[in-house]
Design a protein around this motif. Structure first.
Motif, PDB file in Angstrom:
ATOM      1  N   VAL A 104      44.062  61.849 -40.582  1.00 36.85           N
ATOM      2  CA  VAL A 104      42.576  62.343 -40.846  1.00 36.85           C
ATOM      3  C   VAL A 104      42.434  63.303 -41.855  1.00 36.85           C
ATOM      4  N   PHE A 105      43.098  64.352 -41.885  1.00 40.67           N
ATOM      5  CA  PHE A 105      42.919  65.176 -42.990  1.00 40.67           C
ATOM      6  C   PHE A 105      43.116  64.730 -44.279  1.00 40.67           C
ATOM      7  N   SER A 106      44.197  64.118 -44.301  1.00 39.76           N
ATOM      8  CA  SER A 106      44.532  63.474 -45.669  1.00 39.76           C
ATOM      9  C   SER A 106      43.626  62.433 -46.231  1.00 39.76           C
ATOM     10  N   GLY A 107      43.035  61.761 -45.220  1.00 41.62           N
ATOM     11  CA  GLY A 107      41.833  60.729 -45.521  1.00 41.62           C
ATOM     12  C   GLY A 107      40.510  61.493 -46.126  1.00 41.62           C
ATOM     13  N   LYS A 108      40.257  62.504 -45.514  1.00 39.80           N
ATOM     14  CA  LYS A 108      38.998  63.175 -45.716  1.00 39.80           C
ATOM     15  C   LYS A 108      39.325  64.074 -46.974  1.00 39.80           C
ATOM     16  N   LEU A 109      40.453  64.488 -47.163  1.00 40.97           N
ATOM     17  CA  LEU A 109      40.648  65.238 -48.517  1.00 40.97           C
ATOM     18  C   LEU A 109      40.722  64.485 -49.556  1.00 40.97           C
ATOM     19  N   ILE A 110      41.170  63.124 -49.680  1.00 43.31           N
ATOM     20  CA  ILE A 110      41.133  62.244 -50.792  1.00 43.31           C
ATOM     21  C   ILE A 110      39.677  61.852 -50.842  1.00 43.31           C
ATOM     22  N   ASN A 111      39.007  61.539 -49.907  1.00 46.69           N
ATOM     23  CA  ASN A 111      37.587  61.172 -49.907  1.00 46.69           C
ATOM     24  C   ASN A 111      36.747  62.322 -50.687  1.00 46.69           C
ATOM     25  N   ASN A 112      36.889  63.613 -50.198  1.00 44.23           N
ATOM     26  CA  ASN A 112      36.351  64.605 -51.046  1.00 44.23           C
ATOM     27  C   ASN A 112      36.735  64.824 -52.191  1.00 44.23           C
ATOM     28  N   TYR A 113      37.905  64.689 -52.513  1.00 44.47           N
ATOM     29  CA  TYR A 113      38.355  64.691 -54.032  1.00 44.47           C
ATOM     30  C   TYR A 113      37.661  63.414 -54.963  1.00 44.47           C
ATOM     31  N   MET A 218      46.236  76.148 -50.718  1.00 46.48           N
ATOM     32  CA  MET A 218      44.790  75.252 -49.899  1.00 46.48           C
ATOM     33  C   MET A 218      45.371  74.014 -49.293  1.00 46.48           C
ATOM     34  N   VAL A 219      46.023  73.069 -50.078  1.00 44.84           N
ATOM     35  CA  VAL A 219      46.218  71.825 -49.341  1.00 44.84           C
ATOM     36  C   VAL A 219      47.583  71.918 -48.419  1.00 44.84           C
ATOM     37  N   THR A 220      48.169  72.574 -48.781  1.00 48.62           N
ATOM     38  CA  THR A 220      49.326  72.995 -47.659  1.00 48.62           C
ATOM     39  C   THR A 220      48.863  73.664 -46.347  1.00 48.62           C
TER      40      THR A 220
END
Length: 232
Positions: A104-113, A218-220
């Motif tokens: 979930v976090f990875s998907g949201k992060l990539i979407n925001n990126y 931040m990402v970690t």
């Protein structure tokens, strides 16, 4: 070995599902992209006609763009998790991801990126045209574009996840994220000066590695802390 590979493939599929869901929602409504482009255009017109940004010295003129990007991010990137709680779909998101927080976090992060990258490219294009700046170091420009976008996305996704269950989410998001954005904006300002004023990226090596470290932290930190947030 096969078990690790299966876990990795499962994580990848779940991350891709979350990313695809968010992209489809944004493509269907186009609310965030329309809002942020209108904000960017209005901000550019404001600084152009009120503080005469095109007449400033090159160094402050090159750094001013990050103020616009910062507030554009504050106005839109908080939606990554806040819309899930506002629409009461947070529990459905847990089902959608099979109860795992990392995809979930990875998907949201990539979407925001991806969203931030598109907005930043548009912002820089308009800004350079309006204030009469030119890129003198493409390597430095690409560094600030991709690393700056990663830093903004990492901070926004982490803070949005933290405040998603709180009242007055928008105000809390701004209060928590601005102290994290400030050191990154200062580093980006130094590197932006290299991209638009001087062509030697090696003169700002310390700022470059500090920015890389900031983005990595931040990402970690987001990946680690989100598991605890997800279980609450």
């Amino acid at each position: 070995m096969n078990k690790c590979l299966n876990l990795a493939m499962s994580w990848f599929r779940q991350t891709k599902s979350i990313l695809r869901k968010d992209l489809q929602i944004e493509w269907r409504t186009r609310f965030a992209i329309n809002m942020v482009i209108a904000f960017v255009v209005a901000s550019l017109m404001l600084i152009l006609f009120t503080i005469r940004a095109d007449q400033l010295d090159p160094i402050p003129r090159s750094a001013l763009v990050w103020i616009i990007i910062l507030f554009a991010s504050l106005s839109t990137l908080s939606r990554s998790f806040l819309t899930e709680t506002d629409k009461r779909t947070y529990d459905l998101l847990k089902i959608y991801s099979a109860g795992k927080g990392s995809p979930v976090f990875s998907g949201k992060l990539i979407n925001n990126y991806l969203f931030s990258l598109a907005v930043n490219i548009i912002t820089f294009t308009l800004y350079l045209f309006l204030v009469n700046l030119s890129i003198v170091s493409w390597p430095a420009f690409l560094v600030i574009l991709f690393l700056g976008t990663a830093g903004i996305s990492g901070v926004s996704t982490l803070v949005a996840a933290i405040v998603s269950q709180a009242d007055r989410k928008g105000a809390i998001f701004s209060i928590l994220s601005i102290p994290l954005f400030v050191p990154m904006i200062l580093l980006l300002t130094d590197l932006t000066k290299v991209a638009f004023v001087s062509a030697e990226l090696s003169t700002e090596t310390q700022s470059l590695w500090a920015l890389v470290g900031f983005v990595g932290v931040m990402v970690t930190a987001g990946s680690i802390l989100f598991d605890y947030i997800w279980e609450e």
